[in-house]
Motif scaffolding. Structure first.
Motif, PDB file in Angstrom:
ATOM      1  N   ASN A   1       0.828  -1.203   0.000  1.00  0.00           N
ATOM      2  CA  ASN A   1       0.000   0.000   0.000  1.00  0.00           C
ATOM      3  C   ASN A   1       0.873   1.269   0.000  1.00  0.00           C
ATOM      4  OD1 ASN A   1      -1.814   2.038   0.465  1.00  0.00           O
ATOM      5  ND2 ASN A   1      -2.734   1.125   2.286  1.00  0.00           N
ATOM      6  N   PRO A   2       0.858   2.067  -1.087  1.00  0.00           N
ATOM      7  CA  PRO A   2       1.689   3.278  -1.141  1.00  0.00           C
ATOM      8  C   PRO A   2       1.337   4.289  -0.052  1.00  0.00           C
ATOM      9  CG  PRO A   2       0.814   2.725  -3.316  1.00  0.00           C
ATOM     10  CD  PRO A   2       0.097   1.853  -2.327  1.00  0.00           C
ATOM     11  N   GLU A   3       0.052   4.404   0.283  1.00  0.00           N
ATOM     12  CA  GLU A   3      -0.373   5.366   1.303  1.00  0.00           C
ATOM     13  C   GLU A   3       0.250   5.032   2.648  1.00  0.00           C
ATOM     14  OE1 GLU A   3      -4.500   7.395   2.961  1.00  0.00           O
ATOM     15  OE2 GLU A   3      -4.548   5.319   2.248  1.00  0.00           O
ATOM     16  N   LEU A   4       0.321   3.745   2.964  1.00  0.00           N
ATOM     17  CA  LEU A   4       0.900   3.333   4.242  1.00  0.00           C
ATOM     18  C   LEU A   4       2.380   3.685   4.307  1.00  0.00           C
ATOM     19  CD1 LEU A   4       0.515   1.938   6.942  1.00  0.00           C
ATOM     20  CD2 LEU A   4       0.939  -0.258   5.813  1.00  0.00           C
ATOM     21  N   GLY A   5       3.113   3.412   3.221  1.00  0.00           N
ATOM     22  CA  GLY A   5       4.531   3.750   3.187  1.00  0.00           C
ATOM     23  C   GLY A   5       4.771   5.238   3.320  1.00  0.00           C
ATOM     24  N   LEU A   6       3.939   6.029   2.657  1.00  0.00           N
ATOM     25  CA  LEU A   6       4.069   7.483   2.739  1.00  0.00           C
ATOM     26  C   LEU A   6       3.808   7.977   4.158  1.00  0.00           C
ATOM     27  CD1 LEU A   6       4.388  10.270   1.439  1.00  0.00           C
ATOM     28  CD2 LEU A   6       1.948  10.188   0.872  1.00  0.00           C
ATOM     29  N   MET A   7       2.787   7.420   4.807  1.00  0.00           N
ATOM     30  CA  MET A   7       2.459   7.845   6.169  1.00  0.00           C
ATOM     31  C   MET A   7       3.571   7.472   7.152  1.00  0.00           C
ATOM     32  SD  MET A   7      -0.348   9.539   6.055  1.00  0.00           S
ATOM     33  CE  MET A   7       0.266  10.140   4.468  1.00  0.00           C
TER      34      MET A   7
ATOM     35  N   ALA B   1       6.777   7.332   6.450  1.00  0.00           N
ATOM     36  CA  ALA B   1       7.867   8.278   6.231  1.00  0.00           C
ATOM     37  C   ALA B   1       7.519   9.669   6.761  1.00  0.00           C
ATOM     38  CB  ALA B   1       8.201   8.351   4.743  1.00  0.00           C
ATOM     39  N   LYS B   2       6.284  10.084   6.573  1.00  0.00           N
ATOM     40  CA  LYS B   2       5.875  11.431   6.960  1.00  0.00           C
ATOM     41  C   LYS B   2       5.760  11.591   8.468  1.00  0.00           C
ATOM     42  CE  LYS B   2       2.264  14.878   6.031  1.00  0.00           C
ATOM     43  NZ  LYS B   2       1.021  15.172   5.267  1.00  0.00           N
ATOM     44  N   TYR B   3       5.130  10.614   9.134  1.00  0.00           N
ATOM     45  CA  TYR B   3       4.852  10.763  10.555  1.00  0.00           C
ATOM     46  C   TYR B   3       5.939  10.174  11.461  1.00  0.00           C
ATOM     47  CZ  TYR B   3       0.326  12.613   9.321  1.00  0.00           C
ATOM     48  OH  TYR B   3      -0.657  13.414   8.805  1.00  0.00           O
ATOM     49  N   ASN B   4       6.849   9.392  10.863  1.00  0.00           N
ATOM     50  CA  ASN B   4       7.995   8.890  11.645  1.00  0.00           C
ATOM     51  C   ASN B   4       9.286   9.307  10.955  1.00  0.00           C
ATOM     52  OD1 ASN B   4       9.075   7.560  13.868  1.00  0.00           O
ATOM     53  ND2 ASN B   4       9.145   5.575  12.873  1.00  0.00           N
ATOM     54  N   ARG B   5       9.284  10.521  10.423  1.00  0.00           N
ATOM     55  CA  ARG B   5      10.347  11.017   9.553  1.00  0.00           C
ATOM     56  C   ARG B   5      11.742  10.883  10.178  1.00  0.00           C
ATOM     57  NH1 ARG B   5      12.792  16.064   9.086  1.00  0.00           N
ATOM     58  NH2 ARG B   5      13.647  16.544   7.006  1.00  0.00           N
ATOM     59  N   GLY B   6      11.910  11.359  11.398  1.00  0.00           N
ATOM     60  CA  GLY B   6      13.227  11.356  12.023  1.00  0.00           C
ATOM     61  C   GLY B   6      13.803   9.963  12.172  1.00  0.00           C
ATOM     62  N   GLU B   7      12.979   9.032  12.636  1.00  0.00           N
ATOM     63  CA  GLU B   7      13.469   7.667  12.865  1.00  0.00           C
ATOM     64  C   GLU B   7      13.649   6.901  11.550  1.00  0.00           C
ATOM     65  OE1 GLU B   7      14.698   6.928  15.562  1.00  0.00           O
ATOM     66  OE2 GLU B   7      13.862   8.531  16.782  1.00  0.00           O
ATOM     67  N   VAL B   8      12.795   7.175  10.565  1.00  0.00           N
ATOM     68  CA  VAL B   8      12.967   6.538   9.259  1.00  0.00           C
ATOM     69  C   VAL B   8      14.274   7.010   8.624  1.00  0.00           C
ATOM     70  CG1 VAL B   8      12.065   6.384   6.894  1.00  0.00           C
ATOM     71  CG2 VAL B   8      10.521   6.113   8.841  1.00  0.00           C
ATOM     72  N   LEU B   9      14.557   8.314   8.721  1.00  0.00           N
ATOM     73  CA  LEU B   9      15.819   8.830   8.191  1.00  0.00           C
ATOM     74  C   LEU B   9      17.010   8.217   8.919  1.00  0.00           C
ATOM     75  CD1 LEU B   9      15.002  12.610   7.630  1.00  0.00           C
ATOM     76  CD2 LEU B   9      15.574  10.918   5.879  1.00  0.00           C
ATOM     77  N   ARG B  10      16.916   8.102  10.235  1.00  0.00           N
ATOM     78  CA  ARG B  10      18.008   7.500  11.013  1.00  0.00           C
ATOM     79  C   ARG B  10      18.305   6.085  10.511  1.00  0.00           C
ATOM     80  NH1 ARG B  10      19.394   8.139  16.563  1.00  0.00           N
ATOM     81  NH2 ARG B  10      17.435   9.256  16.948  1.00  0.00           N
ATOM     82  N   SER B  11      17.256   5.300  10.306  1.00  0.00           N
ATOM     83  CA  SER B  11      17.444   3.918   9.854  1.00  0.00           C
ATOM     84  C   SER B  11      17.961   3.862   8.419  1.00  0.00           C
ATOM     85  CB  SER B  11      16.138   3.130   9.991  1.00  0.00           C
ATOM     86  OG  SER B  11      15.139   3.616   9.119  1.00  0.00           O
ATOM     87  N   LEU B  12      17.495   4.780   7.564  1.00  0.00           N
ATOM     88  CA  LEU B  12      17.954   4.803   6.173  1.00  0.00           C
ATOM     89  C   LEU B  12      19.428   5.190   6.073  1.00  0.00           C
ATOM     90  CD1 LEU B  12      14.889   6.363   4.330  1.00  0.00           C
ATOM     91  CD2 LEU B  12      15.909   4.128   3.857  1.00  0.00           C
ATOM     92  N   TYR B  13      19.875   6.133   6.912  1.00  0.00           N
ATOM     93  CA  TYR B  13      21.286   6.508   6.910  1.00  0.00           C
ATOM     94  C   TYR B  13      22.155   5.306   7.282  1.00  0.00           C
ATOM     95  CZ  TYR B  13      19.795  11.439   6.795  1.00  0.00           C
ATOM     96  OH  TYR B  13      19.236  12.642   6.449  1.00  0.00           O
ATOM     97  N   SER B  14      21.719   4.564   8.290  1.00  0.00           N
ATOM     98  CA  SER B  14      22.471   3.383   8.704  1.00  0.00           C
ATOM     99  C   SER B  14      22.467   2.324   7.611  1.00  0.00           C
ATOM    100  CB  SER B  14      21.871   2.816  10.000  1.00  0.00           C
ATOM    101  OG  SER B  14      22.567   1.666  10.412  1.00  0.00           O
ATOM    102  N   PHE B  15      21.322   2.146   6.968  1.00  0.00           N
ATOM    103  CA  PHE B  15      21.211   1.170   5.877  1.00  0.00           C
ATOM    104  C   PHE B  15      22.140   1.564   4.727  1.00  0.00           C
ATOM    105  CE2 PHE B  15      18.917  -0.449   2.071  1.00  0.00           C
ATOM    106  CZ  PHE B  15      18.993  -1.802   2.353  1.00  0.00           C
TER     107      PHE B  15
END
Length: 282
Positions: free
Chosen positions: A222-228, A230-244
């Motif tokens: 579901n694209p909407e779920l993925g977008l939500m 990223a949008k609402y957990n932006r800081g932690e998603v970015l943290r995990s992506l940087y590590s990845f």
């Protein structure tokens, strides 16, 4: 006990199926009449309506809408709620929801049942979807204990494994094991789509099997779920992506330098430790 459910998709519908089986009276609200009729036909609800006023008699209400709609739904519910009505949600991000909702409706227990499918909608609602799956509750120090115990009891009746945690720690944890996989999986699909040789591209489609299916499943959801996420957990998603990204860069470097020993050691390490994250699959 009367249970209200706002949002009759996979999660809301599956909660309804389980709770009706357990003897609860379930009242469902959707913004689509067709969904209401399907929910009734499937036995996910006793009554269904487009109007939130149906839930005025509910003792507990599950808000099973997309994350962006949870707080607006609360605002619409307030005029019809009894002060004793307990609200809970099923959002995969907790800190911003708990902060916003708790200040407006103190009788709120943040929740996140961690179960799902690749498909969405009431049509794929499933009895027993939450059995042996984690169900996270994120009450604050101001959440009424009686309300927490009631939601815990309902979640336990779904045969879920109950966990309590801080909303912020929840969001950091799910960024690693839920939100990052969506982004990584989507990246895999995009990388495959970049193949410019038509013959090779067709061959990748013909040869794709379980490995690609498993690793691409959440990225193709579901694209909407993925977008939500990223949008609402932006800081932690970015943290995990940087590590990845750092780990991917290390793989690139080791392969470029033909450092096969280090690469093998790393792959052995991941082989040994994967099971640490799959306790609910055993």
């Amino acid at each position: 006990m009367n249970i209200g459910i706002v949002g009759l998709g996979l999660i809301g519908g599956s909660i309804g199926l389980d709770l009706r089986t357990l003897g609860y009276r379930v009242l469902g609200v959707s913004h689509r009449e067709q969904t209401c009729q399907k929910a009734l036909a499937l036995g996910a609800v006793d009554e269904a309506s487009l109007d939130l006023s149906l839930l005025s008699i509910a003792d507990v209400i599950f808000i099973c809408t997309p994350i962006a709609v949870i707080f607006p739904t609360l605002e619409e519910l307030i005029p019809i709620l009894s002060p004793t009505t307990i609200l809970t949600d099923v959002g995969s991000v907790k800190a911003p929801i708990v902060e916003a909702v708790s200040h407006t409706w103190p009788n709120f227990v943040g929740g996140h049942p961690m179960a799902g499918k690749a498909e969405n909608g009431i049509e794929v609602a499933q009895l027993g979807l939450f059995q042996n799956r984690p169900y996270v509750l994120t009450p604050t120090e101001n959440t009424p204990l009686e309300s927490v115990e009631k939601i815990k009891a309902i979640a336990k009746s779904l045969k879920s494994q109950i966990y309590f945690c801080d909303p912020y720690e929840h969001d950091r944890a799910v960024a690693w094991i839920s939100h990052l996989p969506v982004m990584a999986s989507a990246s895999l699909i995009l990388a495959c789509m970049s193949e410019t040789n038509p013959t090779v591209f067709k061959l990748t489609q013909d040869l794709a099997s379980s490995g690609f299916r498993d690793t691409s499943r959440v990225g193709g959801g579901n694209p909407e779920l993925g977008l939500m996420m990223a949008k609402y957990n932006r800081g932690e998603v970015l943290r995990s992506l940087y590590s990845f990204r750092e780990q991917i860069d290390q793989f690139i470097q080791q392969i470029e330098q033909e450092d096969w020993q280090i690469l093998e050691e790393k792959l052995r390490y991941t082989e040994q430790n994967r099971k640490l994250f799959l306790q609910h699959e055993i």
